[in-house]
Design an enzyme around this catalytic site. Structure first.
Site, PDB file in Angstrom:
ATOM      1  N   ASN A 179     -10.236   5.480   1.970  1.00 53.22           N
ATOM      2  CA  ASN A 179      -9.060   5.375   0.865  1.00 53.22           C
ATOM      3  C   ASN A 179      -9.459   6.579  -0.273  1.00 53.22           C
ATOM      4  O   ASN A 179     -10.135   6.962   0.332  1.00 53.22           O
ATOM      5  CB  ASN A 179      -9.881   3.458   0.136  1.00 53.22           C
ATOM      6  CG  ASN A 179      -8.928   2.733   0.278  1.00 53.22           C
ATOM      7  OD1 ASN A 179      -7.684   3.019   0.201  1.00 53.22           O
ATOM      8  ND2 ASN A 179      -9.253   1.472   0.501  1.00 53.22           N
TER       9      ASN A 179
ATOM     10  N   ARG B 284      -7.523   0.407  12.659  1.00 53.79           N
ATOM     11  CA  ARG B 284      -6.347   0.534  12.232  1.00 53.79           C
ATOM     12  C   ARG B 284      -6.187   1.667  11.194  1.00 53.79           C
ATOM     13  O   ARG B 284      -7.063   1.535  10.094  1.00 53.79           O
ATOM     14  CB  ARG B 284      -5.501  -1.111  11.931  1.00 53.79           C
ATOM     15  CG  ARG B 284      -5.742  -1.409  10.066  1.00 53.79           C
ATOM     16  CD  ARG B 284      -4.855  -1.928   9.804  1.00 53.79           C
ATOM     17  NE  ARG B 284      -4.833  -2.925   8.200  1.00 53.79           N
ATOM     18  CZ  ARG B 284      -5.285  -2.462   7.679  1.00 53.79           C
ATOM     19  NH1 ARG B 284      -5.063  -0.860   7.388  1.00 53.79           N
ATOM     20  NH2 ARG B 284      -5.978  -3.348   6.439  1.00 53.79           N
TER      21      ARG B 284
ATOM     22  N   GLU C  14       0.842  -0.939   0.111  1.00 57.50           N
ATOM     23  CA  GLU C  14       0.038   0.181   0.081  1.00 57.50           C
ATOM     24  C   GLU C  14       1.044   1.057   0.009  1.00 57.50           C
ATOM     25  O   GLU C  14       2.104   1.354   0.131  1.00 57.50           O
ATOM     26  CB  GLU C  14      -0.827   0.265   1.051  1.00 57.50           C
ATOM     27  CG  GLU C  14      -2.158  -0.621   1.073  1.00 57.50           C
ATOM     28  CD  GLU C  14      -3.441  -0.268  -0.055  1.00 57.50           C
ATOM     29  OE1 GLU C  14      -2.789   1.433  -0.185  1.00 57.50           O
ATOM     30  OE2 GLU C  14      -4.501  -0.047   0.636  1.00 57.50           O
TER      31      GLU C  14
ATOM     32  N   ASP D  62      -9.838   1.477  -4.323  1.00 52.09           N
ATOM     33  CA  ASP D  62      -9.023   1.799  -2.853  1.00 52.09           C
ATOM     34  C   ASP D  62      -7.973   2.767  -3.632  1.00 52.09           C
ATOM     35  O   ASP D  62      -8.495   3.825  -4.145  1.00 52.09           O
ATOM     36  CB  ASP D  62      -8.329   0.343  -3.411  1.00 52.09           C
ATOM     37  CG  ASP D  62      -7.523  -0.219  -2.244  1.00 52.09           C
ATOM     38  OD1 ASP D  62      -6.823   0.813  -1.488  1.00 52.09           O
ATOM     39  OD2 ASP D  62      -8.109  -1.424  -2.208  1.00 52.09           O
TER      40      ASP D  62
ATOM     41  N   ASN E   6      -5.458   3.139   7.289  1.00 53.72           N
ATOM     42  CA  ASN E   6      -5.387   3.015   6.186  1.00 53.72           C
ATOM     43  C   ASN E   6      -4.421   3.613   5.358  1.00 53.72           C
ATOM     44  O   ASN E   6      -3.684   4.246   5.217  1.00 53.72           O
ATOM     45  CB  ASN E   6      -6.462   2.211   5.679  1.00 53.72           C
ATOM     46  CG  ASN E   6      -6.432   0.779   4.035  1.00 53.72           C
ATOM     47  OD1 ASN E   6      -5.790   0.483   4.257  1.00 53.72           O
ATOM     48  ND2 ASN E   6      -7.635   2.009   3.501  1.00 53.72           N
TER      49      ASN E   6
END
Length: 293
Positions: free
Chosen positions: A148, A100, A17, A198, A102
């Site tokens: 995202n 968490r 990522e 995403d 991202n």
């Protein structure tokens, strides 16, 4: 046009990522969230360095003073370029045991945005946060499952944001100081019709490039109408995020995932988790650096 996608690094990340191009060093930074590590890739030499970190690492940004600002599961920190924590900034405003960080990045005003996800996925428990120059973290938006696709228009007038499981892309108007107004829906996506949005980046013409998770492609879309104007097919089904890099910012880097894939799926898509690059006709934007008092 026809694109030539190249596997430039057999990274085999669990959840690759947040690719981030450093224009000063001419290298690409990225993370593996779930096999927690900071990665540095030099495309000119092929050198790939990996520094494990102690907890899930969601997103990163470059700092004006050197090193990185990062969102770990427990909160936001400064790291040096070898992944060592040099200062803790703020705690995770959610429940760190079930939430968490991202996706995120530094905005054109020098502030660090970091979004979170709600792991049980039984409600919209994710948050979109911002760390300002005074190092204070504030929650800017809620009501998302997985935050995202954060990106900013070249004229600094718009912020874009996606919620992956809910299949929606938003935009927020920004005032002259970079404060967001009421969010607007740009587009709804259906997973069975080409994947879900995403991580993303905006090019110098203002178009929005999104990695379509479970869609085996990257799309370029008009951020006002939501119309898809181009796409790049990929050899992996689960791309995660894109970043413009190279000396001319016309190389699009793409991270990918192999998280929770079956042996049969990985046999069908053996390059899952690798890093890809493709030359495109339009340049991206240089990544801003975090500035603090």
């Amino acid at each position: 046009m026809s694109y030539q996608v190249e596997n430039v690094l057999r990274a085999q990340t669990e959840l690759g990522e947040c690719p981030l191009w450093d224009t000063q060093q001419q290298v690409l930074w990225f993370v593996d969230i779930l096999a927690p590590a900071l990665h540095r890739f030099d495309p000119s030499s092929g050198e790939h360095q990996v520094w494990p970190v102690a907890e899930d690492i969601g997103c990163i940004g470059l700092r004006e003073e050197g090193g990185l600002i990062v969102a770990l599961r427990s909160g936001v920190c400064f790291l040096d370029e070898q992944g060592k924590i040099v200062r803790r900034i703020a705690e995770n405003p959610g429940e760190a045991a079930r939430s968490r960080f991202n996706d995120g990045r530094v905005d054109p005003f020098g502030r660090f945005w970091c979004g979170s996800l709600w792991e049980p996925q039984d409600r919209n428990g994710g948050k979109l946060c911002r760390v300002d120059e005074n190092l204070r973290l504030t929650v800017q938006a809620e009501d998302v499952k997985i935050s995202n696709g954060l990106a900013f228009s070249p004229d600094r007038r718009w912020m874009y944001h996606t919620d992956t499981p809910n299949g929606v892309m938003y935009r927020y108007p920004l005032d002259a100081a970079g404060e967001p107004g009421k969010r607007q829906v740009v587009r709804h996506f259906i997973q069975q019709q080409g994947g879900l949005p995403d991580g993303a980046a905006v090019d110098s013409e203002g178009f929005y490039w999104s990695a379509m998770f479970d869609g085996q492609r990257v799309i370029r879309l008009d951020p006002t109408s939501g119309d898809i104007v181009d796409e790049i097919p990929l050899p992996v089904r689960w791309p995660t995020m894109v970043a413009f890099g190279g000396s001319d910012l016309k190389t699009l880097y793409i991270t990918s995932s192999r998280e929770n894939r079956t042996a049969e799926e990985l046999a069908q898509y053996p390059q899952s988790g690798d890093l890809f690059a493709v030359r495109v006709n339009v340049a991206g934007l240089p990544e801003p650096r975090f500035i603090h008092q």
